[in-house]
Motif scaffolding. Structure first.
Motif, mmCIF file in Angstrom:
data_model
loop_
_atom_site.group_PDB
_atom_site.id
_atom_site.type_symbol
_atom_site.label_atom_id
_atom_site.label_comp_id
_atom_site.label_asym_id
_atom_site.label_seq_id
_atom_site.Cartn_x
_atom_site.Cartn_y
_atom_site.Cartn_z
ATOM 1 N N VAL A 36 -3.376 -2.605 -2.114
ATOM 2 C CA VAL A 36 -2.304 -1.990 -1.327
ATOM 3 C C VAL A 36 -1.978 -2.761 -0.057
ATOM 4 C CG1 VAL A 36 -2.745 0.328 -2.223
ATOM 5 C CG2 VAL A 36 -3.897 -0.425 -0.128
ATOM 6 N N GLY A 37 -2.772 -3.804 0.287
ATOM 7 C CA GLY A 37 -2.431 -4.643 1.436
ATOM 8 C C GLY A 37 -3.365 -4.567 2.617
ATOM 9 N N LYS A 38 -4.581 -4.095 2.422
ATOM 10 C CA LYS A 38 -5.511 -3.940 3.544
ATOM 11 C C LYS A 38 -5.882 -5.282 4.175
ATOM 12 C CE LYS A 38 -8.379 -1.855 0.804
ATOM 13 N NZ LYS A 38 -7.499 -1.849 -0.399
ATOM 14 N N THR A 39 -6.261 -6.253 3.357
ATOM 15 C CA THR A 39 -6.613 -7.580 3.867
ATOM 16 C C THR A 39 -5.415 -8.234 4.540
ATOM 17 O OG1 THR A 39 -8.290 -7.889 2.144
ATOM 18 C CG2 THR A 39 -7.462 -9.877 3.224
ATOM 19 N N THR A 40 -4.243 -8.051 3.958
ATOM 20 C CA THR A 40 -3.015 -8.610 4.530
ATOM 21 C C THR A 40 -2.757 -8.039 5.910
ATOM 22 O OG1 THR A 40 -2.048 -8.921 2.340
ATOM 23 C CG2 THR A 40 -0.525 -8.842 4.205
ATOM 24 N N MET A 41 -2.939 -6.731 6.066
ATOM 25 C CA MET A 41 -2.682 -6.082 7.351
ATOM 26 C C MET A 41 -3.645 -6.568 8.420
ATOM 27 S SD MET A 41 -2.458 -2.018 8.207
ATOM 28 C CE MET A 41 -1.687 -1.466 9.745
ATOM 29 N N VAL A 42 -4.928 -6.633 8.100
ATOM 30 C CA VAL A 42 -5.909 -7.107 9.080
ATOM 31 C C VAL A 42 -5.576 -8.532 9.502
ATOM 32 C CG1 VAL A 42 -8.331 -7.698 9.461
ATOM 33 C CG2 VAL A 42 -7.744 -5.589 8.262
ATOM 34 N N GLY A 43 -5.244 -9.377 8.543
ATOM 35 C CA GLY A 43 -4.921 -10.766 8.859
ATOM 36 C C GLY A 43 -3.659 -10.911 9.679
#
Length: 207
Positions: A36-43
């Motif tokens: 769902v985009g968790k790693t993308t958001m943190v980065g």
């Protein structure tokens, strides 16, 4: 142990040093189903180089991980993501992204230790992957906001319909978010902080 390069002691990068003006640090967890985009958001939002634990997906996950709707995904978080963002000169958020596959959910216990709240990322193409995540947060009593991540071609639903589909109380904020965009992700975190502040000032109703 000293790590030296050309007789120069190597330490934390200047940009990774906590601002001297920081007076409070808050732990926030970013959760959601697989892909769902968790790693993308943190980065996207972290002001320091994020720590990730992404590994290449292998045949070992076939028949175990549900990749419906995200068949092109080739890597997955197996432990956590970590980042940091200063919302202002005094308030710093430490961000912990959780693994999405259910077989790694046992790691949530440690990641939620000391967390004040959570952001739940939702993909409207696969609302069903959010049901168990929301249930677990409600069982833990962790305050959260729901962020609808912007995926190309994802259906757009009125907030009322989303609230009903996710069985959310009226008080829980639902916001649009583009996890790839720093400003959008930061606004989502600000919404959570505002919600947490609101919860601390609400006076319980007298029976």
């Amino acid at each position: 142990m000293d790590y030296r390069t050309s007789d120069t002691l190597v330490g934390p990068r200047t940009e990774d040093t906590l601002p001297a003006s920081a007076a409070a640090a808050v732990k926030i967890v970013i959760v959601g189903g697989f892909g769902v985009g968790k790693t993308t958001m943190v980065g996207a939002v972290s002001e320091i180089r994020p720590l990730t634990t992404e590994e290449t997906m292998t045949q070992a996950g076939v028949g175990v991980d549900d990749i419906a709707g995200v068949e092109r995904k080739t890597e997955t978080t197996v432990a956590m993501d970590f980042g940091r963002i200063s919302l202002n000169e005094r308030l710093v958020l430490y961000l912990f992204g959780t693994p999405g596959q259910e077989r790694f959910w046992f790691l949530w216990n440690g990641l939620f230790e000391g967390a004040l709240g959570a952001v739940v990322l939702v993909d409207t193409r696969r609302l069903e992957v959010s049901f168990d995540v929301l249930g677990r947060l409600e069982e833990r009593g962790v305050p959260f906001v729901v962020a609808i991540n912007a995926f190309p071609g994802a259906p757009v639903h009125p907030v009322g319909e989303l609230r009903a589909a996710l069985d959310l109380p009226d008080a829980v904020p639902i916001v649009d978010c583009d996890a790839r965009d720093r400003a959008s992700s930061r606004d989502t975190l600000l919404t959570l902080v505002s919600y947490l502040q609101h919860l601390t000032t609400v006076t319980p109703e007298t029976p």
